[in-house]
Structure formats: structure tokens, C-alpha cells
Write a protein that holds these residues in place. Sequence first.
Motif, PDB file in Angstrom:
ATOM      1  N   LYS A 129       0.859  -1.184   0.000  1.00 48.85           N
ATOM      2  CA  LYS A 129       0.000   0.000   0.000  1.00 48.85           C
ATOM      3  C   LYS A 129       0.893   1.232   0.000  1.00 48.85           C
ATOM      4  O   LYS A 129       1.662   1.459   0.939  1.00 48.85           O
ATOM      5  CB  LYS A 129      -0.905   0.005   1.234  1.00 48.85           C
ATOM      6  N   PRO A 220     -13.321  -6.972   4.833  1.00 44.46           N
ATOM      7  CA  PRO A 220     -13.311  -5.923   3.798  1.00 44.46           C
ATOM      8  C   PRO A 220     -14.676  -5.767   3.132  1.00 44.46           C
ATOM      9  O   PRO A 220     -15.435  -6.744   3.008  1.00 44.46           O
ATOM     10  CB  PRO A 220     -12.264  -6.436   2.792  1.00 44.46           C
ATOM     11  N   ASP A 259     -12.178   2.514  -0.379  1.00 40.25           N
ATOM     12  CA  ASP A 259     -11.000   2.612   0.485  1.00 40.25           C
ATOM     13  C   ASP A 259      -9.953   1.597   0.046  1.00 40.25           C
ATOM     14  O   ASP A 259     -10.265   0.431  -0.227  1.00 40.25           O
ATOM     15  CB  ASP A 259     -11.396   2.352   1.942  1.00 40.25           C
ATOM     16  N   ASN A 261      -7.824   0.095   1.782  1.00 37.40           N
ATOM     17  CA  ASN A 261      -7.747  -1.033   2.712  1.00 37.40           C
ATOM     18  C   ASN A 261      -8.696  -2.156   2.306  1.00 37.40           C
ATOM     19  O   ASN A 261      -8.385  -3.341   2.471  1.00 37.40           O
ATOM     20  CB  ASN A 261      -8.067  -0.574   4.135  1.00 37.40           C
ATOM     21  N   ASP A 262      -9.877  -1.785   1.765  1.00 34.67           N
ATOM     22  CA  ASP A 262     -10.815  -2.816   1.325  1.00 34.67           C
ATOM     23  C   ASP A 262     -10.281  -3.555   0.100  1.00 34.67           C
ATOM     24  O   ASP A 262     -10.455  -4.769  -0.030  1.00 34.67           O
ATOM     25  CB  ASP A 262     -12.173  -2.184   1.012  1.00 34.67           C
ATOM     26  N   GLY A 265      -7.445  -5.846   1.433  1.00 37.92           N
ATOM     27  CA  GLY A 265      -8.009  -6.966   2.180  1.00 37.92           C
ATOM     28  C   GLY A 265      -8.615  -8.013   1.260  1.00 37.92           C
ATOM     29  O   GLY A 265      -8.444  -9.225   1.465  1.00 37.92           O
ATOM     30  N   THR A 349      -3.849   7.317  10.507  1.00 47.70           N
ATOM     31  CA  THR A 349      -4.240   6.026   9.930  1.00 47.70           C
ATOM     32  C   THR A 349      -3.544   4.841  10.600  1.00 47.70           C
ATOM     33  O   THR A 349      -3.619   3.729  10.096  1.00 47.70           O
ATOM     34  CB  THR A 349      -3.932   6.004   8.423  1.00 47.70           C
ATOM     35  N   SER A 352      -6.142   2.146  11.706  1.00 44.66           N
ATOM     36  CA  SER A 352      -6.801   1.498  10.561  1.00 44.66           C
ATOM     37  C   SER A 352      -5.816   0.617   9.807  1.00 44.66           C
ATOM     38  O   SER A 352      -6.178  -0.458   9.311  1.00 44.66           O
ATOM     39  CB  SER A 352      -7.402   2.550   9.626  1.00 44.66           C
ATOM     40  N   ASN A 353      -4.550   1.022   9.737  1.00 46.35           N
ATOM     41  CA  ASN A 353      -3.543   0.186   9.100  1.00 46.35           C
ATOM     42  C   ASN A 353      -3.238  -1.049   9.938  1.00 46.35           C
ATOM     43  O   ASN A 353      -2.954  -2.124   9.396  1.00 46.35           O
ATOM     44  CB  ASN A 353      -2.262   0.982   8.854  1.00 46.35           C
ATOM     45  N   LEU A 356      -5.931  -3.335   9.154  1.00 44.85           N
ATOM     46  CA  LEU A 356      -5.690  -3.923   7.834  1.00 44.85           C
ATOM     47  C   LEU A 356      -4.701  -5.076   7.931  1.00 44.85           C
ATOM     48  O   LEU A 356      -4.897  -6.130   7.309  1.00 44.85           O
ATOM     49  CB  LEU A 356      -5.165  -2.848   6.882  1.00 44.85           C
ATOM     50  N   THR A 359      -6.418  -8.114   9.256  1.00 45.97           N
ATOM     51  CA  THR A 359      -7.281  -8.723   8.242  1.00 45.97           C
ATOM     52  C   THR A 359      -6.469  -9.541   7.251  1.00 45.97           C
ATOM     53  O   THR A 359      -6.795 -10.701   6.961  1.00 45.97           O
ATOM     54  CB  THR A 359      -8.074  -7.636   7.507  1.00 45.97           C
ATOM     55  N   CYS A 360      -5.408  -8.950   6.725  1.00 48.10           N
ATOM     56  CA  CYS A 360      -4.612  -9.635   5.701  1.00 48.10           C
ATOM     57  C   CYS A 360      -3.868 -10.839   6.268  1.00 48.10           C
ATOM     58  O   CYS A 360      -3.855 -11.915   5.658  1.00 48.10           O
ATOM     59  CB  CYS A 360      -3.623  -8.656   5.066  1.00 48.10           C
TER      60      CYS A 360
END
Length: 617
Positions: A129, A220, A259, A261-262, A265, A349, A352-353, A356, A359-360
Motif C-alpha cells: 500500500k 473488507p 477505500d 484497505n478494502d 483486504g 491512519t 486502521s492500518n 488492515l 485482516t490480511c
Amino acid sequence: MLMHSYPASCRQLVRSAINTQRSQTFKAFYATIQSLRKAPQVETDDVPPDNDFILSILRANASSRDAKPYFASFSPRPRPSPTPVLPQSDESISNEVRAEPSPLTEQPKVSPLIASIIDPVIRRTALVKIQGPFSQVQLDSISRGMVYLEKLGLVSVIVVENDDIQRGEQDSRSVIVEDTMRLVSCLEKHGARARPVLGAVVRLGPRPGDPEMEQDFIIPEAHTFPSDLVPIRSALQSGEIPVIPPFALDSFCRSVRIDANDVIGALARGMVEAGSQNSSFPVAALADASIDASGEVDLTPLRLMIINREGGVPSYARNGFPHLLINLDSESKHIRETFHESWRHTHKTALSNLALAKTCLSHMPPTSSAVMVSHRSQSSLIGNLITNRPAVSSSLPHALLQGNRKLTPHTPTLIRRGLPIRVVRTVDDIDRSKMNALLEQSFKRSLEEVDFYDRLKRTLDFVIIAGDYAGAAIVTNEPSADLSQPISYLDKFAVLPNHQGDGTVDFLWVALHDESYGLGHPFSANPNGGKEGQGEGRDLVWRSRANNPVNKWYFERSSGHVRMGDWVLFWCDAERRLKQEQNRRGRAGLSYIEDWEEGRLASWSDVVQKIPSSWKK
């Protein structure tokens, strides 16, 4: 002469990187044929000097042990011997229909030697990213980092984001496309081949058919199917870096901005699934050299990289400097709860990161990791790739970390999926079969089980357990006639061999610090199921055989050591008491033996030498 002063593993990495760099000419030839475009002419002065790349590898200072995961992931695997084919008799041939191969479908065979020159390493992917906006100078720095990683075998799948352009703003789409093309141009200027993938590769909304269940990570708002990944796979096979804007197809088949991030993800899950479907590829590829030459890349992401202007996740324990290593399983909630309000403006961020990354990594292989890094520290990505460990170990003494010049606001944060950490205080709470397996596999010796647990019943203070007995630290209270209180003794510190190198060792030692000699400090209030920083720290003592290769690691984390024949006695002083003494004496420092230190080494040595062995002879 410079290279001779570095470990053999670093020299081997440099040679491998140089060979890979030389192979770019061959790769570019195949890529040009497949993409039907002419490679841009690059002036010699615009190409980054090789020395910069080589020095970036050498600065990683990777030992042979550190570099093992890299070589395991990227080194060419041995080719299986081909199965001999017996010639057919003339009679059998005459009974068959003879058909000439079509010139349109016949694939040229490439000799194994040429294939090894073209593709000398197993290429893996990283999800990246790029969280801008960035100036041209900053993009140049980031692009060089991406090019260096590609030379080492890690090919980036890049998603571009612009924090200054909100969704729905006028011309937001054109700005994102412009940022994407700028990055593509910058990558090609620095010697890489890049391809903008402007069409949407993900679809808006949850994947149809997914069951509704609660997850411990953010799901996501996008998904992808294998057919959506064709543009990414095509770019990778052509030796190009795909650069993707954060677009998704909605239910009306319109491309809309979402976004980033989505998008990442969704790609993490989709690429892992696509990689698992092709899990048989490496064997097939090695059996046929022509597949090696095709440039096939394992789609399963090995790394998640978040490159931004903020750097890593700020830590309450480091006065706002970044976390070095995060165990998502046990620390993510605590990090959110201790996130200062001021950081929500300086590191907008970060959380939120972090979400992320969780999630990943929930989809990626257990050995995968995520790294959050400032654009000013792009060279540190090479060290992270080679060693898969943080720039500075999080288990080093806190005072050493505070004064470490490597620790800056731009130090990267390494994030691992991690393991739950818990503390037990009675022998009955120990799963003996799992503990026995852990100790015997770690020490490669047979445990004298009855005597060992009988001794723990009398002396056990606590046991820290990582995961399902992937690692453990056993601390006992050893009585001493010369001291007013028992000695806090680290009886066993063990990690399963298959968890060595995945962060478990550091996670376990940090929890040991928080539960023993680090007690009483605010930065020891980590949620490990123990005292969470409440209480008074105690000196921690342990012994190790003089020829133990782990001693170098112990030397770096201990306050001191004393040699006792075939053994070395280590100890860590209670940090809060040291801080109080330092404040009492002002700037004079601790340069002489204090009253509370008198005679303790002799008492420790006397007690520790009498502790019986736990192993069968």
C-alpha cells in the motif's frame, strides 16, 4: 575487501542479487514480446548505482540463521530427475495416427541452464500500500525500494492511495489515476517494468455465499474472484509490477472508488486462494524448464507492506516512538486502548492500518508478516525481507532501547499474527504431555519427568505459555540462606523449532520481562494474563552452558554475566530499582557496587550450581 568483513550469508545474498540483476535483460526480452511494447531507453546516469543496493543488503547484517527463511523461500529448489521414456517400437508407431504438431500451439523448450539464468530465484509476491500523496523525490525513494526488492525475488502488487483526496470529491478519480501513472513512470525510470491496472480487480460488497459469522478482524467491503486476478497474473508473468488504483465494480458494473484497505483486504484473500489452487505449480514448473522461463510467480503474498508518511504505530512504552514488533493476537486491543489522543492527529491512519494488517495476516501463511514504514526508511524493507525480524529487537532491555540510535520516529513496525500469551502459577495447570514435548524438542534431550515436576511443585513461581505450548518460560523461587528472599530463577526457556524465527522468542521474552524484572513500570502493563505491570520487580537469574550458541542472544539481554566453569551465570537487574538508584545518585551513574549488590553473585552462584539437572543421562 569490504565484503569480507560481513557474514557469509550476506555475501551469498549479494551474489544472488547481482545474478538476479544481470538476469533482468533476459526477463525484459520476454516481457517486451508479451506486452508488445518497446522498453524505454534509460540513461546510465538515471540508474541507481549497484553499490547502493549492495550496501542495503550488507546493512541488514543478517547472520546465517537470520537468512535461512529468505533462502528457504527464494532459493531455487532442486529439480526432480526426469522420468525416462522408453522408445516405441516401429510396429507400435505404425499403428498410431501420425499428426504433425501445429506451429501455433507448439511451445519452444528452454534448456534448464538458460532457464536458471533467466529466473535464478523463486519469485514471490508482496501486497504493498503506497499511502500518499508523495512528492517526486519521495516517490523516487519508494520506487528504488520496490526495485531492490524485485531484484531479491519479491515482486510488489501495489495499491495506490491518496489521503488528501476524499471519496466523492470532484475529480478524485482522475487524481488517483494520475497518482497511479506517476508511480508507474517512476518505477520504470528506476529500471523496473510496471503496468497500470486501471480496471477494477475487486467487486464491491461481501462475497456471495460467505456465511455470516463474527470474526476477530475487520471484513473488507469488497471481494474478488480468480477471474478478476487475470490482469495481475498477466503483469507478473510479463515481469511487470502491477500498480492498482482503489477501484471496485459495484452491482451495476460501474467502477467506483473505495477505500484502499478494502481493496488490499480483498486481494489478500483472493491471492492466497489463487496461490493455494496452484500449489502444485512449483513441482510442475521444475519438471519443465519452459515454465520457468514463462515468469510464473507464486501469487500467495509473503509480505504486506504499508508505506506512508506517518511511519509505524506509536508506542506508549517508547514515548511515541514506534512499536518494534506487534503480536496481533495478544496486543492489538491493548494498543488501541493505550493510543494517545494526540496520536490521532499525528498518526491518523495507524489504527486502521493495524486493522488492515490483522485482516490480511488472517488469510496469509503463518510465516508472513506485515511492516508499516515511513517513506524515509525504504531501505529497511530489504533487512525485513532477508531476516523477517524488526530493525531493533523488542526484547532488548528497555534502557538500551531508549538510548538506541537506531530507534527513531521512522523506525518500521513489524507486525506478526502472533500467539496468545498466558501465565499459570500452579503445576496442576500445566499440560504435562505438551510441556514435555516442547522441552524435549527444544533441548533435544529426554526429560526426567518425575523429578522435574516434583521440584516444580516445591519451587514454581509462574510459567508463561505462548500459544498451544509453542513456547514457554518457567520461573522458580530458589531458597537462599544468604539472601532475604528467594532467588527468581529462569529454569527453562524453550521455543519449538518450527516457531523459531516467527517472533515467538521475542514475544515470550517480553512477557517474561513484564512478569519479573520489568514489574513496576508502566510499559510492562501488557495484557499477558499475569500481573500487568503491578508489583515490584525482582532480579532474574539463569544459567547456560558455556558452549550454548544462544549465549550471544543472552549477553545482549542480560545486565551481566559470570563464568562458572562449564556454565555461564546471567542475570537481569530489577529495572525499577535501577531507575530509583540512578535518580538518587543523579548524573554520577552506577559506577560502584551498591550495598544491595554485596555478596549476591556469590549467593546466586552457590544456589544455581546446586540445582539438579532435569535431563536423563
